[in-house]
Motif scaffolding. Structure first.
Motif, mmCIF file in Angstrom:
data_model
loop_
_atom_site.group_PDB
_atom_site.id
_atom_site.type_symbol
_atom_site.label_atom_id
_atom_site.label_comp_id
_atom_site.label_asym_id
_atom_site.label_seq_id
_atom_site.Cartn_x
_atom_site.Cartn_y
_atom_site.Cartn_z
ATOM 1 N N TYR A 56 1.023 -1.028 0.026
ATOM 2 C CA TYR A 56 0.112 0.035 -0.074
ATOM 3 C C TYR A 56 0.899 1.255 0.075
ATOM 4 C CZ TYR A 56 -3.241 -3.704 1.734
ATOM 5 O OH TYR A 56 -4.033 -4.605 1.989
ATOM 6 N N ILE A 57 0.532 2.124 -0.656
ATOM 7 C CA ILE A 57 1.234 3.562 -1.053
ATOM 8 C C ILE A 57 0.454 4.726 -0.951
ATOM 9 C CG2 ILE A 57 2.921 4.870 -2.351
ATOM 10 C CD1 ILE A 57 3.528 2.080 -3.796
ATOM 11 N N ASN A 62 3.802 7.622 3.478
ATOM 12 C CA ASN A 62 3.118 6.341 3.945
ATOM 13 C C ASN A 62 3.291 5.188 2.750
ATOM 14 O OD1 ASN A 62 2.047 7.688 6.432
ATOM 15 N ND2 ASN A 62 0.272 8.724 5.174
ATOM 16 N N PHE A 63 3.529 4.179 3.619
ATOM 17 C CA PHE A 63 3.859 3.105 2.792
ATOM 18 C C PHE A 63 3.808 1.789 3.627
ATOM 19 C CE2 PHE A 63 6.964 -0.384 1.205
ATOM 20 C CZ PHE A 63 6.820 -0.235 -0.036
ATOM 21 N N LYS A 64 3.354 0.847 3.113
ATOM 22 C CA LYS A 64 2.963 -0.583 3.872
ATOM 23 C C LYS A 64 3.387 -1.675 3.075
ATOM 24 C CE LYS A 64 -0.201 -3.167 6.906
ATOM 25 N NZ LYS A 64 -1.224 -2.973 7.583
ATOM 26 N N ILE A 65 4.064 -2.912 3.707
ATOM 27 C CA ILE A 65 4.086 -4.089 2.779
ATOM 28 C C ILE A 65 3.706 -4.974 3.922
ATOM 29 C CG2 ILE A 65 5.470 -5.998 2.076
ATOM 30 C CD1 ILE A 65 7.755 -3.938 1.501
ATOM 31 N N GLU A 66 2.614 -5.825 3.525
ATOM 32 C CA GLU A 66 2.050 -6.919 4.287
ATOM 33 C C GLU A 66 2.542 -8.051 3.717
ATOM 34 O OE1 GLU A 66 -2.075 -6.281 6.145
ATOM 35 O OE2 GLU A 66 -2.249 -6.332 4.285
ATOM 36 N N SER A 73 4.058 -10.817 8.284
ATOM 37 C CA SER A 73 4.834 -9.688 8.952
ATOM 38 C C SER A 73 4.381 -8.457 8.133
ATOM 39 C CB SER A 73 6.409 -10.037 8.832
ATOM 40 O OG SER A 73 6.714 -9.899 7.226
ATOM 41 N N GLU A 74 4.689 -7.290 8.766
ATOM 42 C CA GLU A 74 4.340 -5.834 7.922
ATOM 43 C C GLU A 74 5.662 -5.082 8.366
ATOM 44 O OE1 GLU A 74 -0.317 -5.433 9.460
ATOM 45 O OE2 GLU A 74 1.177 -4.405 10.512
ATOM 46 N N ASN A 170 -5.696 4.202 8.427
ATOM 47 C CA ASN A 170 -5.283 3.380 9.717
ATOM 48 C C ASN A 170 -4.342 2.235 9.051
ATOM 49 O OD1 ASN A 170 -6.674 4.493 11.797
ATOM 50 N ND2 ASN A 170 -8.840 4.032 10.842
ATOM 51 N N LEU A 171 -4.336 1.894 7.874
ATOM 52 C CA LEU A 171 -3.517 0.914 7.186
ATOM 53 C C LEU A 171 -2.028 1.032 7.588
ATOM 54 C CD1 LEU A 171 -4.594 0.580 3.412
ATOM 55 C CD2 LEU A 171 -4.468 -1.085 5.226
#
Length: 184
Positions: A56-57, A62-66, A73-74, A170-171
């Motif tokens: 998610y970008i 803000n950046f997220k790897i699930e 992991s995150e 919230n992600l």
């Protein structure tokens, strides 16, 4: 006067046309502010499990790897901090992003086209990634390949890319139920 024009053309050709592929890939367009997509990471020369997950970008910070497989992991970048959560260990480690930026190849998604081009064209990119290559099909990013700091050749394939749709803020919060360890 003619010499000035030649210098200008040389400057243009080395700065703009070095990475024409980046101009084709919609994910790197300045108009793209949010993106989400699934990925599959393959360590080509190692006998390791394929890693699967979702990214998610929300530009710029803000950046997220699930990661779903082989373990959960995150990795979340929120403003100046990066949180790495390991659900098996039940812990989250917080880092200052500037201190680990070169260790996380996926952070290229937050870089400018100029910085990505620099990574792609330099012979010895950094302590993190070398030989960065991108593949696209009809303007959509399909694959990134590179050699990491341990000389492991890696391919990451991308699927179900969704651009400029609203993402829940919230992600980008780390899981507060896990123990937090703060690193500098």
């Amino acid at each position: 006067m003619p010499m000035q024009n030649k210098f200008f053309l040389l400057f243009l050709s080395s700065s703009i046309f070095t990475c024409p592929l980046l101009e084709k890939i919609n994910l790197f367009d300045d108009a793209i502010k949010t993106a989400s997509f699934e990925y599959e990471q393959i360590f080509v020369e190692l006998d390791k499990e394929i890693v699967r997950g979702k990214v998610y970008i929300d530009r710029p910070l803000n950046f997220k790897i699930e990661t779903f497989e082989p373990y959960k992991s995150e990795l979340i970048l929120r403003n100046e901090y990066t949180y790495r959560s390991d659900f098996e260990l039940e812990e989250t480690i917080r880092y200052k992003t500037e201190n680990i930026k070169s260790q996380v190849p996926a952070f290229i998604f937050l870089e400018s086209k100029k910085e990505i081009c620099k990574l792609m064209t330099e012979a010895s990119n950094s302590n993190s990634i070398k030989n960065l290559k991108l593949e696209e099909k009809q303007g959509e990013l399909k694959k990134i390949s590179y050699t990491d700091q341990f000389e492991t050749f890696t391919e990451i394939n991308f699927y179900n890319i969704d651009l400029n749709n609203e993402l829940d803020k919230n992600l980008f919060n780390y899981n507060v139920e896990l123990d937090l360890i703060i690193m500098n």
